[in-house]
Scaffold this motif. Structure first.
Motif, PDB file in Angstrom:
ATOM      1  N   ARG A   1    -136.332  64.023  14.039  1.00 19.87           N
ATOM      2  CA  ARG A   1    -136.383  64.749  15.307  1.00 19.87           C
ATOM      3  C   ARG A   1    -136.525  63.806  16.494  1.00 19.87           C
ATOM      4  N   LEU A   2    -136.830  62.525  16.229  1.00 16.46           N
ATOM      5  CA  LEU A   2    -136.867  61.538  17.308  1.00 16.46           C
ATOM      6  C   LEU A   2    -135.465  61.134  17.752  1.00 16.46           C
ATOM      7  N   VAL A   3    -134.440  61.481  16.984  1.00 17.76           N
ATOM      8  CA  VAL A   3    -133.051  61.295  17.422  1.00 17.76           C
ATOM      9  C   VAL A   3    -132.708  62.410  18.398  1.00 17.76           C
ATOM     10  N   ILE A   4    -132.703  63.636  17.909  1.00 20.45           N
ATOM     11  CA  ILE A   4    -132.661  64.845  18.754  1.00 20.45           C
ATOM     12  C   ILE A   4    -133.518  65.892  18.053  1.00 20.45           C
ATOM     13  N   ASP A   5    -134.084  66.792  18.816  1.00 18.61           N
ATOM     14  CA  ASP A   5    -134.799  67.915  18.218  1.00 18.61           C
ATOM     15  C   ASP A   5    -133.900  69.140  18.304  1.00 18.61           C
ATOM     16  N   PRO A   6    -133.368  69.599  17.171  1.00 14.96           N
ATOM     17  CA  PRO A   6    -132.440  70.722  17.197  1.00 14.96           C
ATOM     18  C   PRO A   6    -133.095  72.051  17.546  1.00 14.96           C
ATOM     19  N   GLU A   7    -134.438  72.076  17.639  1.00 14.86           N
ATOM     20  CA  GLU A   7    -135.114  73.317  17.970  1.00 14.86           C
ATOM     21  C   GLU A   7    -135.548  73.357  19.435  1.00 14.86           C
ATOM     22  N   ARG A   8    -134.751  72.756  20.283  1.00 17.38           N
ATOM     23  CA  ARG A   8    -134.979  72.799  21.729  1.00 17.38           C
ATOM     24  C   ARG A   8    -133.740  73.348  22.423  1.00 17.38           C
ATOM     25  N   PHE A   9    -133.907  73.826  23.628  1.00 17.37           N
ATOM     26  CA  PHE A   9    -132.743  74.102  24.455  1.00 17.37           C
ATOM     27  C   PHE A   9    -132.143  72.770  24.886  1.00 17.37           C
ATOM     28  N   PRO A  10    -130.817  72.644  24.916  1.00 14.55           N
ATOM     29  CA  PRO A  10    -130.222  71.379  25.332  1.00 14.55           C
ATOM     30  C   PRO A  10    -130.481  71.044  26.795  1.00 14.55           C
ATOM     31  N   ASP A  11    -130.723  72.066  27.606  1.00 14.02           N
ATOM     32  CA  ASP A  11    -131.010  71.861  29.028  1.00 14.02           C
ATOM     33  C   ASP A  11    -132.119  72.813  29.460  1.00 14.02           C
ATOM     34  N   GLY A  12    -133.051  72.294  30.240  1.00 13.99           N
ATOM     35  CA  GLY A  12    -134.079  73.142  30.828  1.00 13.99           C
ATOM     36  C   GLY A  12    -135.146  73.631  29.873  1.00 13.99           C
TER      37      GLY A  12
ATOM     38  N   ALA B   1    -135.001  68.322  24.148  1.00 15.53           N
ATOM     39  CA  ALA B   1    -134.051  68.075  23.060  1.00 15.53           C
ATOM     40  C   ALA B   1    -133.978  66.600  22.694  1.00 15.53           C
ATOM     41  N   VAL B   2    -134.179  65.712  23.664  1.00 20.24           N
ATOM     42  CA  VAL B   2    -134.249  64.271  23.409  1.00 20.24           C
ATOM     43  C   VAL B   2    -135.603  63.793  23.920  1.00 20.24           C
ATOM     44  N   TYR B   3    -136.489  63.434  23.009  1.00 22.48           N
ATOM     45  CA  TYR B   3    -137.853  63.065  23.388  1.00 22.48           C
ATOM     46  C   TYR B   3    -137.886  61.776  24.201  1.00 22.48           C
ATOM     47  N   THR B   4    -138.732  61.759  25.220  1.00 23.70           N
ATOM     48  CA  THR B   4    -139.027  60.521  25.958  1.00 23.70           C
ATOM     49  C   THR B   4    -140.508  60.148  25.852  1.00 23.70           C
ATOM     50  N   ARG B   5    -141.304  61.007  25.221  1.00 25.88           N
ATOM     51  CA  ARG B   5    -142.728  60.744  25.033  1.00 25.88           C
ATOM     52  C   ARG B   5    -143.098  60.990  23.574  1.00 25.88           C
ATOM     53  N   THR B   6    -144.127  60.296  23.126  1.00 27.02           N
ATOM     54  CA  THR B   6    -144.618  60.457  21.763  1.00 27.02           C
ATOM     55  C   THR B   6    -145.564  61.653  21.682  1.00 27.02           C
ATOM     56  N   CYS B   7    -146.067  61.903  20.474  1.00 26.90           N
ATOM     57  CA  CYS B   7    -147.037  62.982  20.284  1.00 26.90           C
ATOM     58  C   CYS B   7    -148.307  62.754  21.098  1.00 26.90           C
ATOM     59  N   SER B   8    -148.627  61.501  21.371  1.00 23.63           N
ATOM     60  CA  SER B   8    -149.827  61.180  22.156  1.00 23.63           C
ATOM     61  C   SER B   8    -149.557  61.134  23.655  1.00 23.63           C
TER      62      SER B   8
ATOM     63  N   PRO C   1    -130.791  57.104  29.745  1.00 22.23           N
ATOM     64  CA  PRO C   1    -129.372  57.120  30.121  1.00 22.23           C
ATOM     65  C   PRO C   1    -128.431  57.646  29.045  1.00 22.23           C
ATOM     66  N   ARG C   2    -128.862  57.660  27.776  1.00 24.09           N
ATOM     67  CA  ARG C   2    -127.976  58.111  26.690  1.00 24.09           C
ATOM     68  C   ARG C   2    -128.245  59.548  26.276  1.00 24.09           C
ATOM     69  N   ARG C   3    -128.995  60.270  27.068  1.00 22.60           N
ATOM     70  CA  ARG C   3    -129.357  61.630  26.684  1.00 22.60           C
ATOM     71  C   ARG C   3    -128.113  62.494  26.412  1.00 22.60           C
ATOM     72  N   ALA C   4    -127.186  62.527  27.341  1.00 25.18           N
ATOM     73  CA  ALA C   4    -125.993  63.358  27.174  1.00 25.18           C
ATOM     74  C   ALA C   4    -125.186  62.942  25.953  1.00 25.18           C
ATOM     75  N   GLU C   5    -125.144  61.636  25.691  1.00 23.53           N
ATOM     76  CA  GLU C   5    -124.431  61.127  24.520  1.00 23.53           C
ATOM     77  C   GLU C   5    -125.036  61.666  23.233  1.00 23.53           C
ATOM     78  N   LEU C   6    -126.373  61.657  23.117  1.00 25.62           N
ATOM     79  CA  LEU C   6    -127.025  62.150  21.900  1.00 25.62           C
ATOM     80  C   LEU C   6    -126.868  63.658  21.756  1.00 25.62           C
ATOM     81  N   ILE C   7    -126.919  64.373  22.869  1.00 28.09           N
ATOM     82  CA  ILE C   7    -126.719  65.825  22.814  1.00 28.09           C
ATOM     83  C   ILE C   7    -125.330  66.141  22.254  1.00 28.09           C
ATOM     84  N   ASP C   8    -124.317  65.447  22.752  1.00 26.73           N
ATOM     85  CA  ASP C   8    -122.946  65.709  22.303  1.00 26.73           C
ATOM     86  C   ASP C   8    -122.713  65.232  20.871  1.00 26.73           C
ATOM     87  N   ALA C   9    -123.307  64.090  20.509  1.00 27.82           N
ATOM     88  CA  ALA C   9    -123.040  63.511  19.200  1.00 27.82           C
ATOM     89  C   ALA C   9    -123.804  64.192  18.074  1.00 27.82           C
TER      90      ALA C   9
END
Length: 306
Positions: free
Chosen positions: A118-129, A139-146, A156-164
């Motif tokens: 899920r650190l690649v992408i979390d499929p249980e999130r909305f892709p936007d908002g 959908a793409v984490y920028t912070r850890t559990c802590s 910068p690669r957020r859109a790339e991971l969402i699409d891929a």
């Protein structure tokens, strides 16, 4: 999608299709996790088709620790920090529970397993908002559990991971559910998760954390489905509903509009089946597989009667 999670916005989702050879491709990605350099990356997800008569789709989104090397290079953690993060964030061996159930069911369900962390992408999130973006857990984490930095913000690669990764996976679950609707006239999603006995920093520390939490949606989880989940997992003892986690996965195409799609979330506290943060206890996995099979059979029978 599914309903929001009141205690942890870690629930909302999607998926895509590929057919590997049963267990060998779907099994847990054991130590292939924080350091994947020099190793080939397997399919991003697995769809195991079930029997045509089964309306059930088992959704396993968070069981893997695998991170492709190019994505690992962007994570702002040492190897040890990443290992600790994966211990906390990964729903370890939930794929094994799903597979263990297959030995006991009358009709095999479709199973969808996310083969990447899920650190690649979390499929249980909305892709936007998604609301969880407020604390770096969209959908793409920028912070850890802590709450520590995981990726650069903005990434910068957020859109790339969402699409891929995100959109193909979302398409797969939608396809799996749509197939069950076409064949059976109804689809019943069992959203399979686990959680640690101690809350993460972004969670409500006062929320009860019993051995089993059942997540429901007001429209997509009828009372009989909640009751079936309770009855199937009596081996775990205390059971709560929508605490510490709430909601359940429904593909966005059907969420809030299609009453033929039902869903219930199963959240097992990890100390009920793990010997430590990474090691499943075989007898506990076997018992949970039997429990899950009871639920699968019960909802399959009810789905056929509706």
């Amino acid at each position: 999608m599914n309903s929001a999670n009141s205690a942890d916005p870690e629930r909302l989702a999607h998926l895509h299709t590929s057919r590997p050879d049963d267990r060998a491709t779907a099994c847990r990605q054991d130590e292939r996790s924080e350091n994947t350099c020099g190793k080939s990356v397997p399919d991003a997800f697995t769809v195991l088709p079930g029997d045509e008569a089964s309306p059930v789709v088992i959704h396993v989104p968070h069981s893997s620790r695998l991170i492709p090397p190019d994505i690992r290079a962007d994570l702002l953690l040492t190897d040890q920090e990443l290992a600790d993060e994966l211990d906390e964030a990964t729903d370890t061996a939930t794929d094994e529970i799903a597979l263990a159930a297959l030995a006991h069911v009358r009709a095999r369900p479709t199973i969808v397993i996310n083969q990447l962390s899920r650190l690649v992408i979390d499929p249980e999130r909305f892709p936007d908002g998604d609301p969880a973006e407020a604390f770096g857990r969209g959908a793409v984490y920028t912070r850890t559990c802590s709450g520590a930095p995981l990726r650069a913000e903005p990434y910068p690669r957020r859109a790339e991971l969402i699409d891929a990764y995100f959109r193909p996976y979302a398409d797969a679950v939608t396809t799996a559910v749509g197939n069950r609707l076409k064949v059976c006239g109804r689809a019943i999603v069992i959203d399979l998760h686990s959680y640690p006995d101690k809350p993460s920093a972004f969670e409500d520390s006062s929320a009860p954390r019993p051995p089993l939490c059942i997540g429901t949606d007001p429209r997509h989880t009828p009372p009989w489905l909640t009751a079936a989940a309770r009855g199937a997992f009596t081996s775990l003892g205390e059971i709560s509903e929508n605490t510490p986690y709430a909601g359940t996965y429904v593909p966005l195409r059907h969420y809030g509009t299609d009453d033929r799609v039902l869903s219930v979330m199963i959240e097992v506290r990890r100390d009920a089946y793990l010997s430590d943060s990474r090691t499943p206890h075989p007898s506990s996995i076997a018992q949970l597989g039997r429990d899950l099979a009871v639920l699968i059979d019960a909802v399959s029978d009810r789905g056929a009667d509706v």
